[in-house]
Write an enzyme that holds these catalytic residues in place. Sequence first.
Site, PDB file in Angstrom:
ATOM      1  CD  GLU A 101     -75.538  22.352  35.171  1.00 34.20           C
ATOM      2  OE1 GLU A 101     -74.467  22.405  34.551  1.00 34.20           O
ATOM      3  OE2 GLU A 101     -76.072  21.297  35.504  1.00 34.20           O
TER       4      GLU A 101
HETATM    5  C1  TNX Z   1     -72.460  20.423  36.903  1.00 41.51           C
HETATM    6  S1  TNX Z   1     -72.201  21.542  39.633  1.00 41.51           S
HETATM    7  C2  TNX Z   1     -73.568  20.188  37.707  1.00 41.51           C
HETATM    8  C3  TNX Z   1     -73.979  18.816  37.987  1.00 41.51           C
HETATM    9  C4  TNX Z   1     -73.165  17.815  37.236  1.00 41.51           C
HETATM   10  C5  TNX Z   1     -71.721  18.200  37.223  1.00 41.51           C
HETATM   11  C6  TNX Z   1     -70.871  17.196  36.498  1.00 41.51           C
HETATM   12  C7  TNX Z   1     -73.623  21.748  39.457  1.00 41.51           C
HETATM   13  C8  TNX Z   1     -74.192  22.616  40.432  1.00 41.51           C
HETATM   14  N1  TNX Z   1     -74.221  21.157  38.412  1.00 41.51           N
HETATM   15  O1  TNX Z   1     -75.350  18.666  37.700  1.00 41.51           O
HETATM   16  O2  TNX Z   1     -73.317  16.582  37.848  1.00 41.51           O
HETATM   17  O3  TNX Z   1     -71.584  19.445  36.595  1.00 41.51           O
HETATM   18  O4  TNX Z   1     -69.524  17.470  36.653  1.00 41.51           O
END
Ligand code: TNX
Length: 606
Positions: free
Chosen positions: A381
């Site tokens: 992300e």
């Molecule tokens: C996505 S999974 C994220 C996390 C969040 C999560 C919440 C991932 C690699 N990144 O930063 O905590 O969703 O469900």
Amino acid sequence: MNVPDRSSAPSLLRRPRRPRRPGRAGFPRSLAAAVGALALIGTFGGAAAASTPAPGGAGSGPAASSGAVPPVVPQPVSERPGGGPAFRLTARTELVTVAGDPRTRQVADYLAGLLAPATGFHLRTADRPSAAAAPADALVLDPHGPAALGAEGYTLNASAGAVRLTAHGAEGLFRGVQTLRQLLPAAVESATVQPGPWTVPAVRIADRPRYGYRGAMLDVGRRFFPVKDVERYIDQAAAYKMNTLHLHLTEDQGWRIAIGAIPSLTAIGASTQSGWTGGTDWYYTAAQYRQIVNYARSRFMTVIPEIDGPGHTSAALASVPNLNCDDHTIAPYSGFGGANLRTYCLSDPQHIANVTAFLTTVMNTVAGMTPGPVIDAGGDEAAEATQAEYSAYVGAVAKAVGDTGKRLMGWHNLAEGPIPAGTLLQYWGDDNDRKTVGTASPSRDIQDVQQGVAKGADYIVSPADRSYLDMQYDTSTPYGLHWEGYVPVERAYDWDPTTATAKPDGTGSVIPADRIEGVEAALWSDRAYYGSNQLPTSTSQFPEQSVYADFMVYPRLPAVAEIGWSPLSTHDWDTFKLRLAAQGPRWNAAGIGYYRAPGVPWPSGS
Ligand code: TNX
């Protein structure tokens, strides 16, 4: 999958709900895996394939009736009733290690410590030169079993005269001890003395894991978990034979690990959590981190520290000026956003050099405190980063980690940058990604995996719509999120790593089976408070960390643990749910506040 939007609470539903699965059919079995399981059973001397508990047999305490095999999670490779009377543990039972090394004796001490509170017995442990030298009615831990058992395999033979656990080394004995726990009455998990009797049904078990990596992730960034809560999580994961603790140590909302050379990271970066400000000790000192590592080691679990980047770095950006393009720190962040916040500045050579120097210091420090072979550099992300900026991060962090001699791990997104062959990537896509496999326009997640496979990466599989323990079970769940839809326990169980990146019909897996090292269950802490469909208005909505964790972990972590441990040929919800139900009284006895998930026949009173 879509990028989760977690920027504000009312937007939780912005992400389209997952379409429901078309029933629980479509559990394509890999012939290779099935054959592998058979070969394994062969290794164990022709034992019968795993039997499953008789309907109604689950939860009925020690399976004294002949013919029944006790309900164990994860399902052992092979389990046969021994046919005779049960073994009875008494205050006189001796815990024997056979020519034991220090680690084996630690397992014996650990077992004695497990049994003491509920039984009231302080069992004598003794090291003896051979199994034959053990007295009658002993509990024998023999680490000199055949090498074919592997590091984690074990056999357990219980009869009226003795319980014998055999493994090729201490680790296998430790895994076997977790099985032995479940063969004793549920009350053995109690913290106070219980009446007994303490029987182990006559049984013959031969067991070893399907995958070498079985992980539990804990997000201590959004919500800080004190050491005692991390230890509790370690114990819970170890009880289901998980062997890796993936600690998500840095986030927008907090930097949780002391880096001696950069004190501002904890002086400023650890002062926040999601919904909280003003913390002074919301991080692990080097000594506390070592305590966690040592505790994990005592449970035969390896710690993988994650230092996330280039996104999820607001806490670092609030602490270190030159990681920002304007060389000024940002304000510490205690909100509930995630995917769309600022990243490290990687847009010019000077700032790339700053970030590289920072990562080198951080990774050296973390590597120096981490005996395990892997360091995780995140990579998820980073929506704000351009491709060039993202690649600059991956290049810098791959070198920083590589120079420490550790193996690089990261989320599957990391494959968009220059990763070395042998990088361990963690797939967190979902069923929507599978629909794009083999089409003209595979999703970005699937493209990432294609790139990673081409670059020689190996994989841990943790589908977000299956193994994310922060997803709400259903609409009644007070904590967590549902950007991946709801994840009831059956959904957390009914998937397989070899088809997690396959087409919906199970063919065409993008990750080849031989690149899969294992599975992971992930407990994120974005919304670890009551009423999580809205933003919180008071910190009083946050329960104790263990209350949140217990509820979200149980019963789903055991489901994921079984996927990682048990042969695919034993995978079956209808029998799993009976074995799972039998765990309820154990969790009750242990004081674990689990979710009595519908669809599981929990014994009444549990
Ligand atoms: C996505 S999974 C994220 C996390 C969040 C999560 C919440 C991932 C690699 N990144 O930063 O905590 O969703 O469900």
